[in-house]
Design an enzyme around this catalytic site. Sequence first.
Site, mmCIF file in Angstrom:
data_model
loop_
_atom_site.group_PDB
_atom_site.id
_atom_site.type_symbol
_atom_site.label_atom_id
_atom_site.label_comp_id
_atom_site.label_asym_id
_atom_site.label_seq_id
_atom_site.Cartn_x
_atom_site.Cartn_y
_atom_site.Cartn_z
ATOM 1 N N TYR A 1 0.843 -1.199 0.000
ATOM 2 C CA TYR A 1 0.000 0.000 0.000
ATOM 3 C C TYR A 1 0.874 1.243 0.000
ATOM 4 O O TYR A 1 1.876 1.299 0.712
ATOM 5 C CB TYR A 1 -0.901 0.018 1.247
ATOM 6 C CG TYR A 1 -1.796 -1.190 1.366
ATOM 7 C CD1 TYR A 1 -3.119 -1.126 0.941
ATOM 8 C CD2 TYR A 1 -1.326 -2.391 1.893
ATOM 9 C CE1 TYR A 1 -3.959 -2.231 1.061
ATOM 10 C CE2 TYR A 1 -2.147 -3.505 2.006
ATOM 11 C CZ TYR A 1 -3.467 -3.414 1.586
ATOM 12 O OH TYR A 1 -4.295 -4.505 1.698
ATOM 13 N N GLU A 2 0.447 2.254 -0.739
ATOM 14 C CA GLU A 2 1.300 3.423 -0.954
ATOM 15 C C GLU A 2 1.587 4.197 0.330
ATOM 16 O O GLU A 2 2.574 4.915 0.410
ATOM 17 C CB GLU A 2 0.665 4.356 -1.990
ATOM 18 C CG GLU A 2 -0.720 4.851 -1.603
ATOM 19 C CD GLU A 2 -1.580 5.130 -2.827
ATOM 20 O OE1 GLU A 2 -1.094 4.916 -3.944
ATOM 21 O OE2 GLU A 2 -2.733 5.550 -2.655
ATOM 22 N N LEU A 3 0.753 4.053 1.343
ATOM 23 C CA LEU A 3 1.006 4.824 2.558
ATOM 24 C C LEU A 3 2.144 4.217 3.376
ATOM 25 O O LEU A 3 2.540 4.758 4.412
ATOM 26 C CB LEU A 3 -0.263 5.023 3.393
ATOM 27 C CG LEU A 3 -1.389 4.007 3.339
ATOM 28 C CD1 LEU A 3 -0.954 2.717 3.935
ATOM 29 C CD2 LEU A 3 -2.623 4.551 4.000
ATOM 30 N N GLY A 4 2.711 3.102 2.890
ATOM 31 C CA GLY A 4 3.879 2.525 3.561
ATOM 32 C C GLY A 4 3.560 1.249 4.309
ATOM 33 O O GLY A 4 4.088 1.000 5.386
ATOM 34 N N THR B 1 6.558 5.808 2.461
ATOM 35 C CA THR B 1 6.114 5.778 1.070
ATOM 36 C C THR B 1 7.261 5.429 0.132
ATOM 37 O O THR B 1 7.098 4.659 -0.806
ATOM 38 C CB THR B 1 5.509 7.136 0.693
ATOM 39 O OG1 THR B 1 4.353 7.337 1.502
ATOM 40 C CG2 THR B 1 5.106 7.182 -0.772
#
Lengths: 275, 275, 303, 303
Positions: free
Chosen positions: B51-54, B83
Amino acid sequence: MEDAYTPVELMVTAAAREIADEEVVFVGMRIPLLGFLLAKHTHAPHAVGVYELGVVRDTPAPSSILTMGDLPNLSGASWLANTDDTMGLLQRGLVDVSFIGGAQVDRFGNLNTSYIGGWRSPGTRLPGSGGACDLACLAKRHIIVMVHERRRFKKRVDYMTSPGYGEGPGWRAQAGLPRGGPSAVITTLGIFRFDEDSCEMVLASVHPGVSVETVRSQTGWPLKVAPHLLQTPVPTEAELAVIRRFDPEGYWTGSKKESIPFVEEARSRKKKNIP
Amino acid sequence: MEDAYTPVELMVTAAAREIADEEVVFVGMRIPLLGFLLAKHTHAPHAVGVYELGVVRDTPAPSSILTMGDLPNLSGASWLANTDDTMGLLQRGLVDVSFIGGAQVDRFGNLNTSYIGGWRSPGTRLPGSGGACDLACLAKRHIIVMVHERRRFKKRVDYMTSPGYGEGPGWRAQAGLPRGGPSAVITTLGIFRFDEDSCEMVLASVHPGVSVETVRSQTGWPLKVAPHLLQTPVPTEAELAVIRRFDPEGYWTGSKKESIPFVEEARSRKKKNIP
Amino acid sequence: MSPSKLVSLSEAVSRWVPDGAAVAMGCAFEALIPFAAGHEMIRQEKKRLTLIGPISDILFDQLVGAGCVSRIQAAWVGNVITGSAYPFRRAVEEGRLKVEDHSNLTLAMALKAGAMGLSFMPARTALGSDLFQTNPGLKTLTCPFTGQTLTAVSAICPDVAVVHVQRADALGNSHMWGNLGVTREACLASRHVLMTAEEIVDSEVLLSDPNRVVVPGFRVSAVVHAPWGAHPSPVPGYYNRDHEAFLDYQKQSRTPRGFDRWKEKWVDPVGKGYRYPELLGKDRMEALMIQHRRPSVPVDYGY
Amino acid sequence: MSPSKLVSLSEAVSRWVPDGAAVAMGCAFEALIPFAAGHEMIRQEKKRLTLIGPISDILFDQLVGAGCVSRIQAAWVGNVITGSAYPFRRAVEEGRLKVEDHSNLTLAMALKAGAMGLSFMPARTALGSDLFQTNPGLKTLTCPFTGQTLTAVSAICPDVAVVHVQRADALGNSHMWGNLGVTREACLASRHVLMTAEEIVDSEVLLSDPNRVVVPGFRVSAVVHAPWGAHPSPVPGYYNRDHEAFLDYQKQSRTPRGFDRWKEKWVDPVGKGYRYPELLGKDRMEALMIQHRRPSVPVDYGY
C-alpha cells in the site's frame, strides 16, 4: 610528577574548544569523539552529536566508549536511524562542525587517507574515506586532527580523499561544493588556521615547548605564521578529569609519544580489552 | 429473491481473479482493496499486499476495513514503513500487478483522474493522481476498474494522469517507462484486454445480461471485440461470503445501481459509520 | 536542560505558520492528520498558504474552503472514502487556487530531495504523463550512466512541517508509529517542525526506544499537547478513524453555506484552552477508542 | 502457511553466495556485522567475490586474506579501533584487489538508487575529490533546475545482501534495532537477502511491531539461526563489542602466516553443526553480555 597531561590529551582539549554550545557536531572517531564528550561536559552542554552510522545523541553516553558503535553510545540516543538520515542532515547544511583525521595534508587543507604514492601504483594503501570526504565537503566547517610530520605535511597530497580549499580561493564553489572548508588543523605541534584571502594554512598557535622552527622543519612548504602567534592553552584539571573518565584506560590518550592512535597506522601499544 | 449479487460484487470478483497466487499486489482503494482480500481468501493465499502509505501485509486484516489506512490494516502488518519504501518496491520492478480507477479512459488505456475539459480551464477538477500515475508507470501490469459510460470512454482523455499505452505501440519505451502497461479494464459492463500488436483496448468478456451493442454504444470509439468473446463468470457463493465478511454493511458493494463509489464523484448513498 | 518547547496550539500556529507560509501536512496519508493544527490556522484566518502533502483527506479541502490557501502541491486532494471534495473543486474551477500536480512518488521524491539537501531527485514515474504540463517541478533528464530518460523532481523545502505524533516530550523528542508515509522526509526537509501530540510524556519513555523517533528533537520548533488532535483521522494506539465525520463533512461542504455551518460547529468553538474533546463528546470518543489492544514486544537497548 | 526459509549456515551460503557474487555486508557499520556468514564463505573457499559495504571493520579484510575477493566497493576498509588492515593493504599494494573508492554518503546513495529502482542518485559530496579517479560509478551532472554541478552516483544492486538481525521467524520476518546504517537500502537493492539471526522467534513477536521490520519477509531468501553470529561486533540487546578480538586479529594478521594461524583457530573449526559459541567459551560470552538492561516502552498496534 611526570607530565601533567599527554600530547593527545592536549589535542583532545584543543578539539573540544573548537565546539561552541548548541552546535550540531558531526563526530568522527577517536580524538574527536573524546573532544566532543569533553565539550559536552564543559562549555557546550547543548551541543548535539551526529554519527555517520545513523546516530544522533544530545546526552553523553552512560558509560565509557571506545568507538562510536559501542552499545552505550546507542543506549538513550535521541535518534537511531539510517546513514542517509544523518548524512542528510549534513548535506542539508544542518551540521555546524565536523572533525576528520588524515595521513597527509597539504597547504590548502586537502587530505589524503587513501593512497600514499598515487593511486595507479600505490606504495601504501590506507583505509579510504569513510565519511571523511562527506564531512569535508558538506559541514559548515571542519577541523582536521593529525600527527605533524614532514612526510605528512606535503605541498600537494598524493590523492585528495577529502577536499580542503583545493587549489585555493574559489576552488570549492567552482567544484560545486555548497559550503564549508577547513577552519583549523590541530596537530601534535600546534594549531593552524586558514588565511581568508589565500586559503592557505597559517600557524596560529604552538603547543607548549614547541618552537616555530620545529614546526617549519616538519612542514613540506614555506609555512606562514600568524602575526599574533599564540601558545596552545594546556588542559585544565577539570578537563583532564573528564577525558580520563571517558578513556579510563588511556587507550586513545595514554601515549606519551607523538604517535597517536588517531592516525591510520599500526601501533605497538599495550593491548587492553576495554569494557 | 432479488439479484444474487450486486454489480460491484461482480467487479470485485473479476478483480480478484486477475491476481495469481504468490503475486505482489499494489492494492488501491475501494474495489481493488476488496478484490485483493477476496483473492487472499480464495485462490491466492500467498499474495502479498503493498500500500502506498507505507504498508506491506501478507495476512488479511483482522477486522473489516473501509480504507487502507484503517487501523486493522496496520495491526499485524508485515512491514510498516515509508512511502519511498513501498514505492521503491514498485519502481524497482517487484510489484506484479496493481489496480487503479479512473474518471476517463481512452482506447490505449490512458487514464484521467485530474481535469475534465482540459487543465487550462477545467470544467471539473478531480482529486488527481494519488499513487495512480506511479502504479500505471511502474507495476509489471496494471488493471483499471471503472464505471462504463460513453462520456468516460473517450477516444482521447482530456488529461493523461496515468499512462496506458500512450499513443500506441512503442510509446511507453519511448517515453522512458521501464515496463508495464494495462492488462485489463474491468467496467460495469464487461472486461477488456489489450491487443498485443496495436495496444488497443478490446472487449474480452461481457457481464451477464449486457449486450455487445450496449457496450459499443457506451464507448466513444469504434470498439473491437475479441474473436472468442466470453461472458464474465458470476461470483460464487463462497466468493460472496468473503466479500460480505469484509464489507458487512455493503458500503462499497451494496449499491444495486451502476454508480460505484469507486468513481471519484459524489454519491447519494445512505451514510453509515462502519466500525 | 534545554528549554521547553511546549506551547499552546494558538501560540504555535501564530508563531510558526505566518501568512504566505509553505506548510507540509497530512504526511502520514490517512493517519495522524494534524486536524487540530489545521483548524487553528482557519481560526487565525491565515492567508495565501501553500499546502504540501501527498493526499490530504479533507484537511486541505477545509483550509481551502476557509480561504486560507492560494497554492497546493499534492498528489491527491479529496475525501478518501467518498472521492472529490467540494470546496477544492470550486476553488480550482473558479481559478482561485493554483495546483501543482504530483503523484505520490514524485511528491515523496520532492520532499526526499529537500530532506537530503539536494535540488532534485530522479524517478522513473510520470514519464509521458500530463503531470509535466501542470507541475513546473517536473522535467526530464538523461541518466549520465545509462542514457535512459528519467523524471527529475525538483526539491520541496516547506517552511514548516506540521505533524501529529502519538507521544512527545517538551524538548521535541517524539515517537510515531504506524505507516509513516512521507513524514520523515517532510520533517527533515522543512525549516521548522510544529508537532502536536496525543500525549506529553517523560523523556525517558522516548529515549527508551530511539529507533521509534521520526525526527531528532533539535529539529523541532514547537510541541503542543493536543489530545484527539488528529480526529477524525486514525491514530495507532489511540483511536480509530471516524468514518461518520468524513461523510458528514462531505454532505455539509456541498455548498459554501453548508461549509460555513460545518466550520461554525467544529472549528470556531475551539478556543485558546483547546477543548475539542469536549466538543466531540464522551460517547463518540469511547466508540472510537482502541478495543483490541496489540502491544509491541519490547526490545533492549542496554549495554 | 508459506514454506519455511530456515536452513543451515552452510546451506545458505552454498546456495546464495556463488563464486563471483556481489555481496553486501556490514551494512550497519560497526554493529551486527555478519561474521558467521563471512567465515562460512571462507570455509567454502569462495572465489572472485565482490564485497560491498560502507566500512567493514575487519570482515572484508578477513575475506581478502582468505583469497575470496577480487573487488571491493566500499568507503573504508580496515580495523575501526586500530586503523589499517594488513591483508587488505597487501592485496591492493600487490595489485591483487580492485577497489572502487566510495565515501559513506556515495555508497549509501549507490545502494539507495538500487533500492529505489533508479540507475543513479545525485549527491553534493565528493565534488573536486580524487574519488572520481578511482570510482567509475561517480560522474558529475548538471541539475536541470538550478544549473549547479552535482555528483551522480551509479546504482549498486548486489546479488545478495547478507545481514545479521536480532530476531527472525522462519518466513523471513525480522526485527533489527540500533543504528541501521545502510542495511535497509542494501536489502531492498539486492536480488536476494541472506539473513542470520541471534534468535528464531514466533511470527507473533515480529508482527507485534511492524515498524521494527527492516525488510519485508517476501524479500528474504534464507534465514539461518546463528547465535553470536556477529561476534566480535556488537548486537544491541544481546552482546557488546569484543574489542580484544579486534586487537588480536590486528596483531595476528600482520603476516600471511599469522593470518593463517588466526583462521585455523577461529574459522576452520566451525562446522556444519555451527558451534562458534563453544569456540568462544562461556566466560568470554558472559563478559560481553548485556549488563545494564534498558527495555523499550511498548506501543500499541490495536484497533
